[in-house]
Write an enzyme that holds these catalytic residues in place. Structure first.
Site, PDB file in Angstrom:
ATOM      1  N   LYS A 112       0.823  -1.205   0.000  1.00  0.00           N
ATOM      2  CA  LYS A 112       0.000   0.000   0.000  1.00  0.00           C
ATOM      3  C   LYS A 112       0.857   1.256   0.000  1.00  0.00           C
ATOM      4  CE  LYS A 112      -4.305  -1.650   2.048  1.00  0.00           C
ATOM      5  NZ  LYS A 112      -5.318  -1.464   3.082  1.00  0.00           N
ATOM      6  N   LYS A 193      -4.835 -10.327  -6.727  1.00  0.00           N
ATOM      7  CA  LYS A 193      -6.157 -10.434  -6.104  1.00  0.00           C
ATOM      8  C   LYS A 193      -7.071  -9.314  -6.604  1.00  0.00           C
ATOM      9  CE  LYS A 193      -5.399  -7.509  -2.112  1.00  0.00           C
ATOM     10  NZ  LYS A 193      -5.490  -7.203  -0.722  1.00  0.00           N
ATOM     11  N   LYS A 196      -9.902  -3.263  -4.304  1.00  0.00           N
ATOM     12  CA  LYS A 196     -10.494  -1.940  -4.490  1.00  0.00           C
ATOM     13  C   LYS A 196      -9.519  -0.993  -5.166  1.00  0.00           C
ATOM     14  CE  LYS A 196     -12.735  -2.683  -0.142  1.00  0.00           C
ATOM     15  NZ  LYS A 196     -12.672  -2.454   1.297  1.00  0.00           N
TER      16      LYS A 196
HETATM   17  P1  TYM Z   1     -10.821  -5.081   3.361  1.00  0.00           P
HETATM   18  O1  TYM Z   1     -11.797  -3.980   3.596  1.00  0.00           O
HETATM   19  O2  TYM Z   1      -9.695  -4.824   2.422  1.00  0.00           O
HETATM   20  O3  TYM Z   1     -11.566  -6.367   2.875  1.00  0.00           O
HETATM   21  C1  TYM Z   1     -12.702  -6.912   3.543  1.00  0.00           C
HETATM   22  C2  TYM Z   1     -12.651  -8.431   3.485  1.00  0.00           C
HETATM   23  O4  TYM Z   1     -12.638  -8.876   2.131  1.00  0.00           O
HETATM   24  C3  TYM Z   1     -11.585  -9.807   1.942  1.00  0.00           C
HETATM   25  N1  TYM Z   1     -11.093  -9.711   0.558  1.00  0.00           N
HETATM   26  C4  TYM Z   1     -10.969 -10.741  -0.286  1.00  0.00           C
HETATM   27  N2  TYM Z   1     -11.240 -12.055  -0.150  1.00  0.00           N
HETATM   28  C5  TYM Z   1     -11.023 -12.845  -1.216  1.00  0.00           C
HETATM   29  N3  TYM Z   1     -10.549 -12.387  -2.411  1.00  0.00           N
HETATM   30  C6  TYM Z   1     -10.270 -11.093  -2.586  1.00  0.00           C
HETATM   31  N4  TYM Z   1      -9.810 -10.651  -3.761  1.00  0.00           N
HETATM   32  C7  TYM Z   1     -10.474 -10.195  -1.498  1.00  0.00           C
HETATM   33  N5  TYM Z   1     -10.299  -8.864  -1.337  1.00  0.00           N
HETATM   34  C8  TYM Z   1     -10.685  -8.585  -0.075  1.00  0.00           C
HETATM   35  C9  TYM Z   1     -10.523  -9.401   2.940  1.00  0.00           C
HETATM   36  O5  TYM Z   1      -9.635 -10.459   3.216  1.00  0.00           O
HETATM   37  C10 TYM Z   1     -11.365  -9.001   4.129  1.00  0.00           C
HETATM   38  O6  TYM Z   1     -11.693 -10.127   4.904  1.00  0.00           O
HETATM   39  N6  TYM Z   1      -7.789  -4.945   7.328  1.00  0.00           N
HETATM   40  C11 TYM Z   1      -9.113  -5.338   6.885  1.00  0.00           C
HETATM   41  C12 TYM Z   1     -10.227  -4.690   7.682  1.00  0.00           C
HETATM   42  C13 TYM Z   1     -10.130  -4.911   9.147  1.00  0.00           C
HETATM   43  C14 TYM Z   1     -10.361  -6.135   9.837  1.00  0.00           C
HETATM   44  C15 TYM Z   1     -10.172  -5.842  11.214  1.00  0.00           C
HETATM   45  C16 TYM Z   1     -10.690  -7.426   9.449  1.00  0.00           C
HETATM   46  C17 TYM Z   1      -9.829  -3.968  10.073  1.00  0.00           C
HETATM   47  N7  TYM Z   1      -9.846  -4.515  11.315  1.00  0.00           N
HETATM   48  C18 TYM Z   1     -10.318  -6.826  12.199  1.00  0.00           C
HETATM   49  C19 TYM Z   1     -10.838  -8.415  10.432  1.00  0.00           C
HETATM   50  C20 TYM Z   1     -10.650  -8.109  11.793  1.00  0.00           C
HETATM   51  C21 TYM Z   1      -9.284  -4.917   5.434  1.00  0.00           C
HETATM   52  O7  TYM Z   1      -8.654  -3.989   4.974  1.00  0.00           O
HETATM   53  O8  TYM Z   1     -10.240  -5.588   4.751  1.00  0.00           O
END
Ligand code: TYM
Length: 328
Positions: A112, A193, A196
């Protein structure tokens, strides 16, 4: 009931299929059998430059999508991270337990920050805040996609470190990552992957896109040399990704799909998948719209969720503050 917790960043106008298949679908499934806490990670959303108006809008759109996808606030506690101040408070304690080198090894930060002009300290300590998000609720499982695995390992390390310094407080949580959908790939670059922050919007299927747009993106997905519809992520990552998505959305096995497309070509597969996606997304879009028609009600649901979340979070924080030696 065993407890689960997870979060998603409200940083886009729509969730993409990776978010849904990798995470949110499991959230919905687990709410029946688990004591579930799910939140919109708006504190995480400001680690990169952002527009306040857009953040507020996206936080509501994200909440509406979770409800439209089947999250039920009567079963699961749904809340916004910033409305539970204990996240930031435990985050500080966790920062003081994290090594600088340890934080520097987080691969998502490296990825990032490479894309960012100005890199904030918040982006650097983001995984530590995530550890606090999780540990506050003392969950057994954290349903996420594969890209969060390293952050979950950090969380486990910090839980154990806290215990060894200050006495048993946390049980290290387990990642809950489903094999078939742990990583959904970009349609234009099926080795990366779906994300966003993808370089091209054509690579991501957004739930709130017009289904015609999604169908077009699927038709123009990068596929592989050869013509047979065969699942082989090594040599045919593009076709395999489409088959994986197809299988997940229809609950037909990949083997079953392979057999069904025997003798047909990529074009048939893509056309049919476009329809499968439309069938899934159309009612979701409609429900999102109706939730957004009443933002006051949406805000009320989130406020009530935050209150419930705070009951658990404040109890954990009080224990932690006591253990580290703060005055009661
Ligand atoms: P974020 O917002 O990027 O994504 C949300 C969830 O979607 C999953 N994900 C995917 N799974 C499969 N294939 C993909 N291409 C793909 N892209 C995204 C992510 O693995 C995630 O589960 N850091 C986290 C948010 C967060 C969080 C937490 C999660 C903050 N605190 C505590 C769990 C527990 C994030 O940026 O997810």
């Amino acid at each position: 009931k065993p407890r689960v917790l997870s979060g998603i960043q409200p940083t886009a106008d729509s969730f993409h299929l990776g978010n849904y298949l990798g995470a949110v679908r499991q959230w919905v499934a687990l709410q029946d059998t688990h004591d579930a806490f799910y939140f919109l990670a708006d504190l995480h959303a400001i680690t990169v430059e952002h527009d306040p108006k857009l953040l507020r809008k996206r936080t509501r759109v994200s909440a509406a999508q979770l409800l439209a996808l089947g999250l039920d606030p009567a079963k699961a506690t749904l809340f916004v991270q910033s409305q539970v101040p204990e996240h930031a408070e435990l985050g500080w304690v966790m920062q003081c337990l994290t090594g600088f080198g340890e934080a520097s090894r987080m691969t998502q930060f490296k990825d990032k920050s490479a894309k960012q002009g100005v890199v904030s300290v918040g982006l650097f300590t983001y995984p530590v805040l995530q550890a606090a998000d999780i540990l506050l609720y003392r969950p057994q499982y954290v349903p996420v996609g594969e890209d969060q695995r390293q952050h979950l390992e950090l969380t486990r390390d910090l839980a154990l470190r806290f215990n060894s310094r200050f006495g048993k407080t946390f049980t290290p949580p387990e990642p809950y990552i489903l094999k078939g959908t742990a990583k959904i790939y970009d349609l234009q670059d099926p080795t990366a992957k779906m994300s966003k922050s993808a370089s091209s919007a054509n690579g991501i299927i957004e739930l709130l896109d017009d289904p015609k747009v999604s169908a077009k993106k699927i038709r123009s997905a990068v596929t592989d040399t050869g013509r047979e519809v065969v699942f082989d992520p090594e040599t045919k990552p593009g076709v395999s990704n489409l088959l994986g998505i197809y299988s997940a959305l229809t609950d037909r096995t990949v083997d079953d799909l392979q057999a069904a497309y025997d003798g047909k070509g990529y074009g048939d597969l893509k056309k049919d998948l476009g329809e499968v996606v439309a069938e899934f997304a159309t009612p979701v879009r409609d429900r999102v719209k109706s939730y957004l028609d009443d933002p006051a009600e949406l805000d009320k649901v989130l406020r009530a969720g935050a209150e419930r979340a705070r009951e658990v979070a404040s109890a954990t924080l009080a224990r932690v503050y006591d253990k580290v030696g703060f005055l009661a």
